[in-house]
Write a protein that holds these residues in place. Structure first.
Motif, short mmCIF file in Angstrom:
data_model
loop_
_atom_site.label_atom_id
_atom_site.label_comp_id
_atom_site.label_asym_id
_atom_site.label_seq_id
_atom_site.Cartn_x
_atom_site.Cartn_y
_atom_site.Cartn_z
N HIS A 28 0.81 -1.21 0.00
CA HIS A 28 0.00 0.00 0.00
C HIS A 28 0.85 1.27 0.00
N GLU A 29 2.15 1.13 0.19
CA GLU A 29 3.05 2.29 0.20
C GLU A 29 3.87 2.30 -1.09
N GLU A 30 4.18 3.50 -1.55
CA GLU A 30 5.04 3.62 -2.72
C GLU A 30 5.81 4.93 -2.67
N ALA A 31 6.94 4.93 -3.35
CA ALA A 31 7.73 6.15 -3.53
C ALA A 31 8.39 6.07 -4.89
N GLY A 32 8.36 7.18 -5.62
CA GLY A 32 8.94 7.16 -6.95
C GLY A 32 8.74 8.46 -7.67
N VAL A 33 8.55 8.36 -8.99
CA VAL A 33 8.42 9.54 -9.84
C VAL A 33 7.01 9.55 -10.44
N THR A 87 0.70 6.56 0.65
CA THR A 87 0.19 5.29 1.15
C THR A 87 -1.32 5.29 1.08
N THR A 88 -1.88 4.13 0.75
CA THR A 88 -3.33 3.95 0.79
C THR A 88 -3.73 3.02 1.93
N GLY A 89 -2.78 2.74 2.82
CA GLY A 89 -3.04 1.89 3.97
C GLY A 89 -2.40 2.46 5.21
N THR A 90 -2.09 1.58 6.16
CA THR A 90 -1.45 2.01 7.39
C THR A 90 0.03 2.23 7.14
N PRO A 91 0.57 3.41 7.45
CA PRO A 91 2.00 3.65 7.23
C PRO A 91 2.86 2.70 8.04
N THR A 92 3.94 2.26 7.43
CA THR A 92 4.87 1.36 8.12
C THR A 92 5.98 2.11 8.83
N GLY A 93 6.10 3.40 8.56
CA GLY A 93 7.19 4.17 9.14
C GLY A 93 8.39 4.27 8.23
N ALA A 94 8.36 3.55 7.10
CA ALA A 94 9.47 3.61 6.16
C ALA A 94 9.48 4.96 5.46
N ARG A 95 10.68 5.45 5.22
CA ARG A 95 10.84 6.70 4.48
C ARG A 95 11.68 6.44 3.23
#
Length: 538
Positions: free
Chosen positions: A395-400, A501-509
């Motif tokens: 549910h989490e993503e990071a990118g362009v 994120t579309t869910g519960t954040p995991t704390g990852a950055r």
């Protein structure tokens, strides 16, 4: 003297307004839902423009939360009088003017005052300071009897510069030159004892045009200039490289020459993606009034202002622009959506990059996501981003992202697959429909992955450079998918880095260690003809 090549301010810089102080020119453009709002550029030759600041740098100056990105701050006008700069602008909601304000500063780079609301209907406000020092406010609004006069009217009222309040009676000035067309973008000028009202008609699309009226007094009565439209490209056919020309503002040089800054677009095969850009047009005053682009009547491809400036433009192909990650991003032309993101996008703790914290505010929503983006300014370009993102959630993503507006965007982002292992995914959003185009394993959770976007006349192509240097092209999206002609709106494409994120954040950055934007001369200089993993092409 340096020559210029139009547009002089490429990428999404619509509704240009210009003023001169001494030998220096200042330019503002619309910023819509992007923050900080109303970029301010400076030039000494009307050709090479340097970003020196923004008018709206504090969220309380222009609350944008909840707005469609195509709404927000529209059509600002900048003027200078007695040592002070003035900017008037409208905040739009639902594609209509919701509020109008004025701000002031002694330095155009800022800081600017808090906005003072004005009791003004409509959009496209402007200011004119007469020879006697009185300041007049103009704008456009719906006409009360459109069947009789046309759909819109330009109106005027005095602005008290001491109190920044509108005062005295209103004066309806003009309903436009073109029957049935909306008249907007008014600017007033005084020339040889006569007042000239320059406006835009035909809508900010293919029928766009510059029209005019004049009067013996600032309050009227205004008579239509029978030569209207004074500048338009609507008669040149769909093959002309510049279209939608209109919304002009005039400025005089110290030697008495006059130039117009006007908006236009550069479509390819009938579709444009860069947005409405700022073009420079010579103007000659005659006994009949202003003549735009004398001798040709069209926006010139090249020319010279005869003013001193740099010998070569710095925004043409010839090297990558690398984002300085530990310096203010806004000063480098990167923006966020609807508000500041300093708490979400900030230098990493170890000083080795830019840390992005995923947030539930998504790119397709109307909040403030963890995004920083810059205008696409060249049809052929390459964007590179190197990042590491050790999430375990799909549910989490990071990118362009390639972003036209919240209903038309593509993302190439690192996330987690169903097994929790890292994967790079390419997705395309059209309204509420999301297409998963392709994915490729990233192999190592903490690895730095390079994401690449290339654009040209045909498409946007998305690739991943995996650890070890292996490049995989995941897919391509037709360029026309991001064109205003197909997707609607008022903006040009922005290119950015994001985390959501579309869910519960995991704390990852996510930690971004490199971002660069490069204009490409031609396809041959950018060999990427490798097999595609996925594509939206049939």
């Amino acid at each position: 003297m340096p020559a210029f090549q139009n547009p002089v301010l490429p990428g999404c810089h619509p509704d240009p307004s210009v003023c001169r102080v001494g030998d220096t020119y200042y330019l503002v453009t619309s910023s819509f839902g992007y923050f900080p709002g109303i970029p301010v550029h400076r030039s000494t030759d009307l050709v090479h423009w340097e970003l020196v600041g923004h008018v709206l740098t504090r969220p309380e100056q222009a609350p944008l939360a909840g707005l469609d990105v195509n709404d927000g701050v529209w059509a600002a006008t900048m003027r200078h009088h007695a040592g002070r700069f003035y900017v008037v602008a409208t905040v739009a909601r639902g594609r209509r003017g919701a509020s109008t304000f004025v701000v002031t500063a002694t330095d155009p780079a800022g800081p600017w005052s808090d906005p003072v609301p004005l009791e003004a209907d409509g959009i496209d406000p402007s200011l004119f300071v007469d020879d006697d020092g009185r300041c007049w406010f103009t704008a456009t609004r719906d006409a009360p009897e459109p069947a009789v006069t046309g759909p819109a009217e330009l109106w005027l009222r005095e602005l008290d510069l001491a109190t920044l309040r509108l005062t005295g009676p209103e004066h309806v000035l003009w309903h436009g030159a073109l029957r049935g067309a909306w008249v907007e973008g008014p600017h007033l000028y005084l020339r040889d004892g006569r007042y000239w009202l320059i406006a835009a008609e035909g809508g900010t699309e293919r029928n766009h045009a510059v029209t005019a009226a004049s009067a013996p007094a600032v309050t009227g009565p205004y008579a239509t200039d029978p030569r209207s439209p004074l500048l338009t490209h609507r008669h040149l056919g769909p093959g002309h490289p510049v279209q939608n020309v209109g919304h002009a503002d005039l400025v005089d040089t110290p030697d008495g020459a006059t130039w117009a800054l006007t908006l236009g677009v550069r479509p390819v095969d009938g579709a444009h993606t860069l947005g409405r850009e700022a073009f420079l047009v010579p103007v000659e005053w005659t006994e009949r009034g202003p003549v735009f682009a004398p001798g040709t009547g069209t926006v010139p491809a090249t020319g010279s202002t005869g003013l001193p400036g740099p010998t070569a433009p710095d925004d043409r192909p010839g090297g990558a622009e690398v984002l300085t990650l530990d310096a203010p991003l806004a000063a480098q032309g990167w923006s966020s959506l609807r508000g500041p993101v300093d708490h979400l996008v900030r230098p990493a703790d170890d000083g080795r990059g830019l840390a992005l914290t995923p947030t539930a505010a998504t790119l397709w929503g109307t909040g403030t996501p963890a995004l920083v983006a810059r205008r696409q300014q060249h049809l052929r370009f390459r964007l590179r981003c190197r990042l590491a993102f050790a999430t375990t959630s799909s549910h989490e993503e990071a990118g362009v992202t390639v972003l036209l507006h919240q209903q038309r965007l593509a993302t190439l982002a690192v996330s987690a697959g169903p097994d929790g292992e890292p994967v790079a995914r390419l997705r395309m959003r059209t309204g509420d429909v999301v297409a998963d185009l392709a994915g490729v394993p990233v192999l190592e959770r903490d690895a730095i992955v390079e994401l690449v976007v290339r654009g040209d006349e045909q498409s946007y192509r998305f690739a991943v450079v995996l650890p070890g240097g292996d490049e995989r092209v995941l897919g391509e999206v037709p360029r026309t998918a991001f064109a205003t002609e197909t997707a609607g709106g008022f903006l040009g494409v922005h290119l950015g880095v994001h985390a959501q994120t579309t869910g519960t954040p995991t704390g990852a950055r996510a930690v971004v260690s490199h971002v660069s934007y490069e204009a490409l001369e031609d396809r041959a200089a950018d060999p990427t003809d490798v097999p595609l993993v996925g594509s939206t092409r049939g």
